[in-house]
Design an enzyme around this catalytic site. Structure first.
Site, PDB file in Angstrom:
ATOM      1  N   ASP A  59     -65.970  60.190 -39.701  1.00 39.83           N
ATOM      2  CA  ASP A  59     -66.908  60.861 -40.610  1.00 39.83           C
ATOM      3  C   ASP A  59     -67.994  61.489 -39.750  1.00 39.83           C
ATOM      4  O   ASP A  59     -68.824  60.790 -39.170  1.00 39.83           O
ATOM      5  CB  ASP A  59     -67.482  59.830 -41.582  1.00 39.83           C
ATOM      6  CG  ASP A  59     -68.554  60.411 -42.515  1.00 39.83           C
ATOM      7  OD1 ASP A  59     -69.016  61.540 -42.273  1.00 39.83           O
ATOM      8  OD2 ASP A  59     -68.940  59.715 -43.467  1.00 39.83           O
ATOM      9  N   MET A  60     -68.001  62.828 -39.689  1.00 40.86           N
ATOM     10  CA  MET A  60     -68.964  63.549 -38.862  1.00 40.86           C
ATOM     11  C   MET A  60     -69.761  64.500 -39.730  1.00 40.86           C
ATOM     12  O   MET A  60     -69.211  65.396 -40.374  1.00 40.86           O
ATOM     13  CB  MET A  60     -68.247  64.327 -37.763  1.00 40.86           C
ATOM     14  CG  MET A  60     -68.524  63.823 -36.360  1.00 40.86           C
ATOM     15  SD  MET A  60     -67.807  64.909 -35.106  1.00 40.86           S
ATOM     16  CE  MET A  60     -68.651  64.256 -33.670  1.00 40.86           C
ATOM     17  N   GLU A  61     -71.063  64.308 -39.740  1.00 41.01           N
ATOM     18  CA  GLU A  61     -71.972  65.167 -40.501  1.00 41.01           C
ATOM     19  C   GLU A  61     -73.355  65.050 -39.875  1.00 41.01           C
ATOM     20  O   GLU A  61     -73.590  64.186 -39.026  1.00 41.01           O
ATOM     21  CB  GLU A  61     -71.988  64.748 -41.973  1.00 41.01           C
ATOM     22  CG  GLU A  61     -72.236  63.254 -42.196  1.00 41.01           C
ATOM     23  CD  GLU A  61     -71.954  62.816 -43.626  1.00 41.01           C
ATOM     24  OE1 GLU A  61     -72.817  63.098 -44.487  1.00 41.01           O
ATOM     25  OE2 GLU A  61     -70.906  62.196 -43.876  1.00 41.01           O
ATOM     26  N   TRP A  62     -74.260  65.920 -40.269  1.00 47.65           N
ATOM     27  CA  TRP A  62     -75.626  65.795 -39.783  1.00 47.65           C
ATOM     28  C   TRP A  62     -76.295  64.594 -40.441  1.00 47.65           C
ATOM     29  O   TRP A  62     -76.035  64.289 -41.602  1.00 47.65           O
ATOM     30  CB  TRP A  62     -76.430  67.053 -40.079  1.00 47.65           C
ATOM     31  CG  TRP A  62     -75.972  68.289 -39.359  1.00 47.65           C
ATOM     32  CD1 TRP A  62     -75.679  69.487 -39.914  1.00 47.65           C
ATOM     33  CD2 TRP A  62     -75.765  68.449 -37.943  1.00 47.65           C
ATOM     34  NE1 TRP A  62     -75.295  70.397 -38.946  1.00 47.65           N
ATOM     35  CE2 TRP A  62     -75.350  69.784 -37.720  1.00 47.65           C
ATOM     36  CE3 TRP A  62     -75.904  67.596 -36.847  1.00 47.65           C
ATOM     37  CZ2 TRP A  62     -75.055  70.286 -36.463  1.00 47.65           C
ATOM     38  CZ3 TRP A  62     -75.611  68.091 -35.573  1.00 47.65           C
ATOM     39  CH2 TRP A  62     -75.196  69.417 -35.394  1.00 47.65           C
TER      40      TRP A  62
END
Length: 251
Positions: free
Chosen positions: A139-142
């Site tokens: 899970d990659m997000e800002w």
């Protein structure tokens, strides 16, 4: 005659689902949405027959059998984040989902202030090896609201770190990358190869939010109402037929 009956019994036993194992049979979703979207014709999530959820400790105690009966055909469970945090509900959800026959996998929430390889090792050390599990998820997000790690990295560094993490957790399986509209665009994630995309798009169809991007899973709501779960839960659709879903689970 006895030999023929014995052969038939062996075949039927081999084909039967294992007790406590994932059940790839598809149940139509019988759950709602607290804040539904008026989707354009032909773009509604219900045009996809296979639906599931993703959960963490925030969903509290889950009645997995009730959720499965209501059309939760798969689930992704938060396992870890960063390099020093484990979701308190992960172990319980991991065991209970399997016992209810829900195909399930684990996901890791990425911190941009820690080396990817450290995070991958942390994830692998806390997710049990299980040949019946769904592929692992990054899970990659800002993370602008983090008190310790709100910063951003250049796009090339983000993709390089993603590659390191995904390669480390793949272990012979094709990993999944979950991301949001802004993070995907900011970091040109379409350049990443060898992954399946899980895309968050709660107001538009992925074909509009992520033009040209193939996706495996679409997170279409954060306000789902599912029997067996108190409060809101994320809803997801699998891109493919029930037969394709069963083949994916089997892999």
């Amino acid at each position: 005659m006895k030999r023929a009956l014995l052969i038939l019994l062996i075949v039927l036993t081999a084909c039967a689902p294992r007790a406590g194992g994932p059940n790839p049979s598809v149940t139509a979703p019988a759950f709602g949405d607290r804040d539904p979207v008026d989707w354009p014709r032909g773009q509604a999530p219900r045009t996809h027959p296979v639906h599931g959820i993703d959960v963490s400790t925030w969903q509290g105690q889950i009645d997995w059998r009730a959720a499965r009966a209501a059309g939760v055909n798969f689930a992704f469970l938060k396992a870890t984040e960063g390099g020093d945090r484990v979701d308190p509900a992960f172990r319980q959800n991991w065991a209970a989902a399997r016992a209810a026959g829900v195909p399930r996998g684990a996901y890791h929430f990425f911190y941009h202030c820690r080396p990817a390889i450290e995070q991958a090792r942390w994830f692998l050390s806390h997710v049990p090896r299980d040949s019946l599990a769904l592929p692992p998820v990054l899970d990659m997000e800002w993370n602008a609201h983090s008190p310790t790690c709100p910063g951003r990295r250049p796009a090339a560094e983000v993709r390089a770190e993603a590659r390191i993490f995904l390669d480390a957790i793949a272990q012979g399986r094709r990993p999944i990358l979950y991301t949001t509209v802004d993070f995907y665009a900011d970091n040109q994630l379409w350049q990443l190869q060898g992954v399946d995309f899980w895309l968050r798009s709660t107001a538009k169809h992925p074909s509009d939010s992520f033009p040209g991007q193939h996706w495996l899973i679409w997170q279409y709501s954060a306000t789902g109402q599912v029997p067996g779960i108190a409060g809101d839960v994320d809803l997801n659709a699998f891109q493919g037929s029930p037969r394709a879903f069963a083949a994916w689970v089997a892999r």
